[in-house]
Design an enzyme around this catalytic site. Structure first.
Site, PDB file in Angstrom:
ATOM      1  N   THR A 159       0.780  -0.929  -0.082  1.00 57.39           N
ATOM      2  CA  THR A 159       0.131  -0.059   0.356  1.00 57.39           C
ATOM      3  C   THR A 159       1.005   1.002  -0.078  1.00 57.39           C
ATOM      4  OG1 THR A 159      -0.510  -0.094   2.631  1.00 57.39           O
ATOM      5  CG2 THR A 159      -2.517  -1.520   1.149  1.00 57.39           C
ATOM      6  N   LYS A 185       3.573  -7.010   3.930  1.00 59.21           N
ATOM      7  CA  LYS A 185       3.654  -5.660   3.430  1.00 59.21           C
ATOM      8  C   LYS A 185       3.964  -4.734   4.982  1.00 59.21           C
ATOM      9  CE  LYS A 185       0.301  -3.790   3.175  1.00 59.21           C
ATOM     10  NZ  LYS A 185      -0.358  -2.830   4.083  1.00 59.21           N
ATOM     11  N   THR A 196      -1.122  -2.455  10.578  1.00 60.98           N
ATOM     12  CA  THR A 196      -1.476  -3.318   9.639  1.00 60.98           C
ATOM     13  C   THR A 196      -0.603  -3.304   8.635  1.00 60.98           C
ATOM     14  OG1 THR A 196      -2.547  -2.188   7.416  1.00 60.98           O
ATOM     15  CG2 THR A 196      -0.664  -0.943   8.059  1.00 60.98           C
ATOM     16  N   GLU A 282       5.941   4.759   7.749  1.00 60.50           N
ATOM     17  CA  GLU A 282       5.224   5.970   6.487  1.00 60.50           C
ATOM     18  C   GLU A 282       6.513   6.860   6.750  1.00 60.50           C
ATOM     19  OE1 GLU A 282       1.288   4.202   5.682  1.00 60.50           O
ATOM     20  OE2 GLU A 282       1.218   6.055   7.331  1.00 60.50           O
ATOM     21  N   ASN A 404      -0.519  10.986   6.143  1.00 60.13           N
ATOM     22  CA  ASN A 404      -1.396  10.517   6.724  1.00 60.13           C
ATOM     23  C   ASN A 404      -2.608  11.002   6.295  1.00 60.13           C
ATOM     24  OD1 ASN A 404      -1.262   7.514   7.812  1.00 60.13           O
ATOM     25  ND2 ASN A 404       0.195   8.107   8.249  1.00 60.13           N
ATOM     26  N   THR A 409      -7.058  11.249  -0.406  1.00 58.72           N
ATOM     27  CA  THR A 409      -6.907  11.262  -1.577  1.00 58.72           C
ATOM     28  C   THR A 409      -4.881  11.074  -2.799  1.00 58.72           C
ATOM     29  OG1 THR A 409      -5.218  13.158  -0.706  1.00 58.72           O
ATOM     30  CG2 THR A 409      -7.649  13.058  -1.552  1.00 58.72           C
TER      31      THR A 409
END
Length: 409
Positions: A159, A185, A196, A282, A404, A409
């Site tokens: 992702t 992942k 996640t 991230e 985040n 979007t």
């Protein structure tokens, strides 16, 4: 990467992956869930495999997890796994569950396995239904050889990850070569007790299903459950292990003379994948390892390590290369674990910054240069007992907020 002890047990296979073990194949393709990226992947065994799984502790379990747990629950076996990225199929009610069953059924038919031997996984945006026409289109292309390859599977499950995560090792059991491979992942919404993330491990070892399940649960508590990125725990996370027995060794159990070799190999693969997830947090710029030694128990040490690695103040200090050891002491103090503050010593790498609960004079510039490295190690020595544990995470950056703040979007 390998310790001397590990080098005596197994070797890392160059370019090894989830399909390196005998009898496994994998692939991936773009079915249209995402704009351009590969978003649909699968792997399967030539024969049914003993299987084990661990799952998110989030009360809101996504539809694919429910279907997969039902599949494994039939015989503790699986033969094939299908994964989509982009949409999580979580919080989607009755329709979402029906879609997950439909995905399992059509996939099983496409790869020629019994339906209850197929597992389903999804990752991505919560609260949206799967575009089933696109899922059907993807399944219809599975047998096209241009979509085959473990590298495609590794890409399909991502992702917000920045890179693929895969590995395979080889060891010898009963004189036979045994391979353990894996892919994972995970980048955000990562926290101890699953996150996640999706983790998949394959091996051609012959092993009792009950022993495989027990080993996975034990190892998960020392690997996937010891990582954090941002303190969030997702709805879709699972780790699956499939063992198809194609290596030809005598069936492994705790009584087998080579059991410890296999256990250590499986642990290494899971720890490697867990650390790669933490490293790829991230917006992260560095991998952070926290080692706690001298606690009253391993469980207490694990709780303290998690407290340190989960602290946003610690993570931001690491990002800014600020040797602010007070944040580490604070995280230890609110961990809820018993300890003697007057025995606590803290190290940044090899640099002693706190000794027996009070500041130890150190070179600030040296500490800053250490914290600017890509990998940072924090060690807390407590002096209370023999308990120890290690946790992994990453720094918390401005980029994490940017990613985040605009995720949808």
């Amino acid at each position: 990467m390998l310790t001397e002890e590990q080098q005596g047990i197994f070797r890392i296979i160059e370019n090894g992956n989830i399909a390196t073990a005998k009898g496994f194949k994998a692939g991936g393709l773009h079915c249209g869930i995402r704009k351009q990226k590969i978003d649909f992947g699968w792997f399967y065994s030539e024969v049914p495999a003993n299987a084990a799984g661990v799952y998110t502790t989030n009360v809101f379990q996504a539809a694919p997890l429910k279907v997969t747990q039902e599949s494994i629950g039939k015989e503790n076996k699986l033969q094939a796994v299908v994964v989509n990225s982009g949409i999580a199929n979580a919080c989607t009610g009755k329709q979402g569950l029906e879609d997950a069953y439909d995905m399992r059924k059509l996939f099983a038919e496409a790869v020629g396995v019994e339906e209850h031997l197929a597992a389903v996984a999804s990752t991505g945006l919560i609260g949206e239904l799967l575009p089933m026409e696109r899922i059907h289109k993807g399944i219809s292309q599975i047998n096209n050889t241009e979509h085959h390859g473990a590298d495609k599977f590794e890409t399909a499950i991502l992702t917000t990850d920045t890179h693929e995560k895969g590995i395979a090792i080889e060891l010898e059991i009963d004189g036979e070569k045994v391979v353990i491979g894996g892919a994972a992942k995970g980048s955000g919404m990562i926290h101890p007790n699953m996150a996640t993330m999706l983790g998949f491990v394959t091996t051609d070892a012959a092993i009792e299903g009950s022993e495989l399940s027990a080993a996975l649960k034990s190892i998960t508590n020392k690997s996937f459950n010891m990582i954090t990125v941002d303190g969030d725990t997702s709805t879709n996370d699972m780790v699956l292990v499939l063992a198809n027995g194609k290596a030809g060794n005598s069936t492994l159990s705790e009584k087998h003379k080579d059991w410890e070799k296999f256990y250590q190999g499986l642990k290494f693969v899971c720890e490697y994948l867990a650390k790669e997830i933490a490293r790829d947090g991230e917006g992260a710029s560095k991998l952070v390892e926290v080692c706690v030694e001298g606690s009253f128990s391993d469980e207490s040490a694990a709780a303290i390590a998690k407290s340190i690695i989960s602290s946003n103040l610690v993570k931001t200090a690491i990002h800014g290369a600020d040797a602010n050891w007070g944040r580490i002491i604070t995280a230890i103090g609110y961990s809820g674990q018993s300890l003697d503050p007057d025995k606590v010593s803290i190290f940044l790498g090899d640099i002693l910054v706190v000794e027996n609960g009070v500041p130890h004079k150190f070179d600030e510039d040296e500490a800053k240069q250490y914290l600017l490295q890509d990998e940072v190690k924090i060690t807390a020595k407590l002096g209370d007992g023999n308990g120890k544990a290690t946790a992994w995470g990453c720094d918390l950056s401005y980029e994490y907020v940017r990613i985040n703040a605009s995720y949808r979007t």
